[in-house]
Design an enzyme around this catalytic site. Structure first.
Site, PDB file in Angstrom:
ATOM      1  N   ALA A 192       0.685  -1.086  -0.165  1.00  0.00           N
ATOM      2  CA  ALA A 192       0.066  -0.041  -0.074  1.00  0.00           C
ATOM      3  C   ALA A 192       0.897   1.174  -0.010  1.00  0.00           C
ATOM      4  O   ALA A 192       1.898   1.347   0.597  1.00  0.00           O
ATOM      5  CB  ALA A 192      -0.999   0.161   1.363  1.00  0.00           C
ATOM      6  N   CYS A 193       0.344   2.305  -0.606  1.00  0.00           N
ATOM      7  CA  CYS A 193       1.209   3.512  -0.756  1.00  0.00           C
ATOM      8  C   CYS A 193       0.072   4.685  -0.730  1.00  0.00           C
ATOM      9  O   CYS A 193      -0.890   4.586  -0.659  1.00  0.00           O
ATOM     10  CB  CYS A 193       2.069   3.597  -2.120  1.00  0.00           C
ATOM     11  SG  CYS A 193       0.821   3.118  -3.545  1.00  0.00           S
ATOM     12  N   GLU A 194       0.892   5.700  -0.736  1.00  0.00           N
ATOM     13  CA  GLU A 194       0.000   7.096  -0.710  1.00  0.00           C
ATOM     14  C   GLU A 194      -0.863   7.348  -2.151  1.00  0.00           C
ATOM     15  O   GLU A 194      -1.878   7.408  -2.215  1.00  0.00           O
ATOM     16  CB  GLU A 194       0.995   8.349  -0.733  1.00  0.00           C
ATOM     17  CG  GLU A 194       0.062   9.547  -0.385  1.00  0.00           C
ATOM     18  CD  GLU A 194      -0.765   9.595   0.776  1.00  0.00           C
ATOM     19  OE1 GLU A 194      -1.842  10.027   0.695  1.00  0.00           O
ATOM     20  OE2 GLU A 194      -0.186   9.410   1.907  1.00  0.00           O
TER      21      GLU A 194
END
Length: 104
Positions: free
Chosen positions: A15-17
């Site tokens: 997961a990332c921004e």
């Protein structure tokens, strides 16, 4: 607390921004390390996690609360450094050895 046997993991989501940059690098690195185990590794913006198929979510500490809220029934593994983080290495080992993986 969510958990899964490493032997049952078939899909890890990093997961990332926003879905670019460092998380893509981590996802590619993990995909190479876990290829022999038949594990697919992808990346997703944290705000789209609920729409993904996954067994385990790997997320940087700064996004961990958002990830846990998005996928409360999935193990969320938290790391601090994009390269050389011991928790990422531990996750790879847990999958390869079939050990239990639990929320951080």
């Amino acid at each position: 607390m969510a958990s899964i046997s490493g032997a049952d993991v078939k899909h890890v989501v990093v997961a990332c921004e926003a879905g670019m940059g460092s998380s893509v690098m981590v996802a590619r690195m993990l995909a190479k390390q876990l290829k022999a185990n038949g594990v697919e590794v992808t990346h997703s913006p944290v705000n789209q996690l609920a729409d993904t198929t996954h067994d385990v979510v790997l997320v940087h500490r700064g996004l961990s609360q958002r990830a846990k809220q998005a996928v409360p029934d999935s193990p969320v593994i938290i790391f601090d450094m994009f390269l050389g983080d011991m928790r990422i290495a531990q996750l790879v080992n847990e999958i390869q050895e079939g050990h239990e993986i639990s929320d951080d």
